[in-house]
Design an enzyme around this catalytic site. Sequence first.
Site, PDB file in Angstrom:
ATOM      1  N   ARG A 143       0.358  -4.780  -3.915  1.00  0.00           N
ATOM      2  CA  ARG A 143      -0.105  -3.393  -4.018  1.00  0.00           C
ATOM      3  C   ARG A 143      -1.119  -3.233  -5.147  1.00  0.00           C
ATOM      4  NH1 ARG A 143       4.971  -2.570  -1.971  1.00  0.00           N
ATOM      5  NH2 ARG A 143       4.845  -1.809   0.181  1.00  0.00           N
ATOM      6  N   ASP A 172       0.692  -7.710   1.868  1.00  0.00           N
ATOM      7  CA  ASP A 172       1.155  -6.410   2.346  1.00  0.00           C
ATOM      8  C   ASP A 172      -0.022  -5.725   3.025  1.00  0.00           C
ATOM      9  OD1 ASP A 172       2.597  -3.765   2.498  1.00  0.00           O
ATOM     10  OD2 ASP A 172       4.009  -4.873   1.245  1.00  0.00           O
ATOM     11  N   HIS A 243       4.070  -4.638   7.550  1.00  0.00           N
ATOM     12  CA  HIS A 243       3.359  -4.751   6.271  1.00  0.00           C
ATOM     13  C   HIS A 243       2.238  -5.792   6.369  1.00  0.00           C
ATOM     14  CE1 HIS A 243       5.787  -2.056   3.837  1.00  0.00           C
ATOM     15  NE2 HIS A 243       6.880  -2.565   4.382  1.00  0.00           N
ATOM     16  N   GLU A 310      10.785  -2.763   7.428  1.00  0.00           N
ATOM     17  CA  GLU A 310       9.935  -1.611   7.741  1.00  0.00           C
ATOM     18  C   GLU A 310       8.862  -1.949   8.784  1.00  0.00           C
ATOM     19  OE1 GLU A 310      10.335   0.898   3.581  1.00  0.00           O
ATOM     20  OE2 GLU A 310       8.663  -0.501   3.792  1.00  0.00           O
TER      21      GLU A 310
END
Length: 536
Positions: A143, A172, A243, A310
């Site tokens: 990130r 990601d 991701h 996710e």
Amino acid sequence: MDLIPAPTHLHEASDSASFPLDDSTVIDAAPGTEGVARWLRSAVGAATGLALAPGSDGHVIRLRTDSGLAAESYRLTVSSPALDITGGDPAGVFWGAQTLRQLLGPQAFRRAPVGAATLRVPCVAVEDAPRFRWRGFLLDVARHFMPKDVVFRYIDLLAAHKLNVLHLHLTDDQGWRIEIKRYPRLTEVGAWRTRTKVGLRESPLWDERPHGGYYTQDDIREIVAYAAERHISVVPEIDIPGHSQAAIAAYPELGNRDVIDTTTLPVLTSWGVNPNVLSPTDTTLRFYEDVLTEVLALFPATFVHIGGDECPKEQWRRSQTAQARIKELGLADEDALQSWFIRHFDRWLTDRGRRLIGWDEILEGGLAPGAAVSSWRGYSGGIAAAQAGHDVVMCPEQQVYLDHRQHDGADEPVPIGYVRTLEDVYRFEPVPPQLDDEQARHVIGTQANIWTETLDSVRAVDYLVFPRLAAFAEVAWSRLPAPELRDYPDFAARMAGHYARLDALGVEYRPPAGPYPWQRRPGVIGRPIEGAPPIV
């Protein structure tokens, strides 16, 4: 004694005798302990200005291994003529050397001498061994990219707290951070985003500067070697199948092209769960096999983390390609398709002598026998995995996500998540009571995670990681009583001395009284969660 983490046994001499560290101090390193001697000269030698030369005359620090001791355990015996560190293996000797450094005082944590050249070690006898073999810390460099000197610094901070696993979150939606020679666009394109959301998704603020960076393969080799010298294993994370937008931005054929125009997807500039996931094609499988082939050549760790969390299924539900794959494989639904993805790479890694580990969503649809689980959504995934015979690393977000705020005050920078104080982390228990003794043995360790969506500098990372990582380190290393019986006042008293060590190391931790003015970030919107739900 203000040792952190607390040792298993410590006995102080009744008199005031001590061992001097001075110009006559030498190191007698037995075979297998040469690396610890090098570290003592580079760290303690730099802080004191002493040579700590090889030798056996004078004030001697003796480094030995003893196969009769357990792995990573050590004995540290200090008398006025000699100082002995004996470990069950070289790692145990190294952890004993870390205890020695703490006994020398904060001055030993500096990079150059600032006071008297002679330091004195009190005469003590320490016997110590870790509770868990996986004592981990996740550093999210995807990130917000962290230059490799920051990674080296955090490796040293982990070592100082007897933590032995660095989980590097390398890929990601917002960035791909590792050079893959077969697929250069992963870093040419995937490592860079045009701008960055400041705060969480609800924030109207943007940093309009481009952001990015990546580690070359030589950088990775250097990081792994630096960590290995400190008996720390580096576990890479390459996210599959969610991701993954940075990879799709670089190679659009990886995405669900029959649902969206993947050639228009950029490296993601905001945060949150993202619908753009990998397409379940043979092309995707071969691509990530090639990626992992290069990853395995760089990282000798047994475990490889593949994410698995996710992964929204909307595109797969709309994709004719994905639906055809489900039919071809005789799968029940899209959840089973994700399980197929994970099982494929579990077999692939197993065939190469490695083990897959992923977030607890990989349990959905069934898990291959050798795979391990990082339990992040509370304890329930870890409980289910351990009861099914899978190894587990406990890292529930409600307890040990260190990007969550430390206080409910309005001055906390970018307040997100649950309020978890230093005491809360100290009372975290990795092994849930629902497990019997056999199942509990599958909890191979625990891990604290720092996610960097809202952390755009090492100063911001320091603030949230420390001092809580010190409390976590004691939970991971020491054999503490039940949470309600833990002596937090004793830990807090020892922390008073430990803050001076962190100061010497240059760590910009959260002060006990709250953030300094320059540590606040007024106006940057987070997402506070009032209270905490029941832990399940």
